[in-house]
Design an enzyme around this catalytic site. Structure first.
Site, PDB file in Angstrom:
ATOM      1  N   ARG A 372       0.858  -1.185   0.000  1.00 32.59           N
ATOM      2  CA  ARG A 372       0.000   0.000   0.000  1.00 32.59           C
ATOM      3  C   ARG A 372       0.893   1.233   0.000  1.00 32.59           C
ATOM      4  O   ARG A 372       1.517   1.570   0.991  1.00 32.59           O
ATOM      5  CB  ARG A 372      -0.919  -0.012   1.229  1.00 32.59           C
ATOM      6  N   HIS A 376      -3.807   4.182   4.694  1.00 33.28           N
ATOM      7  CA  HIS A 376      -4.883   3.188   4.766  1.00 33.28           C
ATOM      8  C   HIS A 376      -6.182   3.801   4.252  1.00 33.28           C
ATOM      9  O   HIS A 376      -6.883   3.213   3.435  1.00 33.28           O
ATOM     10  CB  HIS A 376      -5.040   2.720   6.205  1.00 33.28           C
ATOM     11  N   TYR A 385       4.049   5.361  11.400  1.00 29.22           N
ATOM     12  CA  TYR A 385       4.380   3.973  11.720  1.00 29.22           C
ATOM     13  C   TYR A 385       5.265   3.279  10.680  1.00 29.22           C
ATOM     14  O   TYR A 385       5.641   2.125  10.875  1.00 29.22           O
ATOM     15  CB  TYR A 385       3.102   3.152  11.930  1.00 29.22           C
TER      16      TYR A 385
END
Length: 482
Positions: A372, A376, A385
């Protein structure tokens, strides 16, 4: 929250879509030599059909060891796999004084200690690959496709237009035109390759990110935006394109797909069902239950997991002790890992899986190993993160760029073709912007219309209360205007 160091992450996961080259590199590192072998090459394909033809039958639960291949990697649908050799350390070490404990090396910022059995440091399992990240066409002993130049051009066009639509939707959300958007950036090959492997009578159960599969099912892209704008509850009729409405609840659609496939089998229909879900959803109980029912009832369903490495902020290695595709073994059906950034490999593997399902051989799990590239959803901040280095590494494996390199190097497309696709992409962007800004607002009372087929006293009461509530605003405005 600290940004996890790329160096501390699993070399296996970071090697990603390198196929046999990545696997050999990881094994070589374990043996201390650090060298990787390259993939073989194959001549450009000629002729064929848009859906492609698998070279052999789909992966089975047991298979004899194959001879070494000079092409790409072998299918990972085995039920057993040899354990990697123990690593040996080269070089000399300084003598330690008796009784003196060795000094600990300083920990890297953001690094995490591997948990027992989480697979970190182990060689990444081989995956099916037909197109390397460098755009080199290779072969695979179990899966292949034979496409014409026009068909390969069509896959490139699909991915470019899907990415442009996704980019426009993201921009519109940032401008306040959409409430939320889940981007597919980086996952175009997994979606277009699998979507183009399906027949019109196959049925698709998506999550909320399968914009590329929707494109392959001829769903108007602007219909996908209605739910995220809040003007409808889906925007299209699922029976028209055999494409179910987007599912926000994580993993629930996998159970729905299994039940539908069981019905297809009872009806004796010659069609297959495919369910899309992510690596995060693979941790849901609904997915495990779907695996159980599909295996017991031999349902004609393909489970297509897009492992994009991150379930929001949770990496895959913290969710599973084994690669996701290997979970199928415990339920009694085959699983295979495919290079999710290779549109040709995704097409070949999915084509084989749905043909296997139609032939009455039961379910199959496909793990599309991809990444990805964006957040998200538009409410997420991935910089909190994961590292920029990780994204940069995967940008080099971009699915669209690798197919373009192949088209150019094999002489399958010229500058006029690429210019035409770019022009079509710009036209799509304008169309999407105009469509979203001119969408009519829904009737505020429509929410009560289809709650019950024959009406209900409680719904009637709620409708009256809501109408009175809305009218109070009109009364307030009229009094202020006096």
């Amino acid at each position: 929250m600290t940004v996890e160091s790329t160096a501390a992450r699993s070399d296996a996961r970071r090697s990603g879509t390198g196929g046999k080259r990545a696997t050999q590199a990881a094994t070589g590192r374990a043996a201390g030599n650090g060298k990787a072998a390259g993939n073989g090459t194959a001549e450009a394909p000629e002729g064929g059909t848009a859906s492609g033809t698998p070279r052999k039958a789909a992966a089975k639960t047991s298979r004899k060891p194959a001879a070494k291949s000079t092409g790409s990697t072998k299918s990972s649908g085995k039920t057993t796999r040899k354990s990697p050799a123990k690593s040996t350390t080269k070089g000399s070490a300084k003598a330690k004084a008796p009784g003196k404990a060795p000094a600990k090396a300083p920990a890297k910022a953001g690094a995490r200690t591997p948990a027992p059995g989480d697979g970190l440091g182990q060689p990444e399992p081989e995956l099916v690959q037909l197109l390397t990240p460098e755009g080199e066409r290779v072969t695979h002993p179990d899966y292949d496709v034979d496409l014409s130049a026009e068909e390969i051009q069509g896959l490139y066009r699909d991915m470019v237009l899907t990415r442009r639509f996704d980019a426009e939707a993201t921009a519109l959300q940032r401008q306040g035109e959409l409430g939320l958007w889940a981007s597919l950036l980086g996952q175009e090959a997994a979606q277009i390759g699998s979507g183009r492997a399906l027949r019109p009578d196959d049925y698709v159960f998506p999550t909320y990110r399968e914009h590329g599969v929707a494109w392959c099912r001829d769903v108007d892209p602007t219909m996908l935006l209605g739910m995220f704008r809040g003007v409808n509850n889906g925007g299209w009729d699922p029976s028209t394109n055999n494409f179910h409405l987007y599912t926000i609840v994580i993993g629930s659609q996998v159970l729905h797909a299994t039940g539908y496939a069981m019905g297809v089998a009872k009806d004796g229909a010659d069609s297959a069902v495919i369910a899309y879900f992510g690596d995060g959803a693979s941790s849901q109980g609904d997915v495990a239950e779907a695996f159980t029912f599909s295996a017991v009832y031999n349902a004609p369903v393909v489970f297509f997991c897009q492992n994009n490495q991150w379930a929001i902020s949770e990496p895959t290695e913290r969710q599973s002790r084994v690669p996701i595709y290997q979970r199928a073994q415990g339920f009694g059906f085959p699983g295979v890992r495919v290079d999710g950034n290779d549109v040709l490999a995704c097409l070949a593997v999915t084509k084989a899986a749905v043909e296997r399902a139609r032939a009455g051989e039961g379910p199959m799990l496909i793990e599309a190993f991809t990444y990805r590239m964006g957040a998200h959803t538009t409410s997420d901040d991935p910089t909190r993160y994961r590292s920029d280095e990780e994204r940069t590494e995967w940008e080099a494996k971009d699915p669209i760029q690798r197919l373009r390199v192949y088209l150019e190097s094999a002489g399958l497309a010229d500058d006029a073709f690429f210019a035409g696709v770019e022009e079509e992409s710009e036209a799509m962007g304008r169309h999407v912007r105009e469509a979203i800004r001119t969408m009519p607002d829904p009737d505020t009372m429509a929410i009560f219309e289809n709650a019950y087929a024959d009406g209900h006293a409680l719904v009637d009461e709620e409708r009256a209360q809501f109408a009175s509530y809305l009218a109070s605003f009109a009364d307030s405005d009229s009094q202020e205007g006096r």
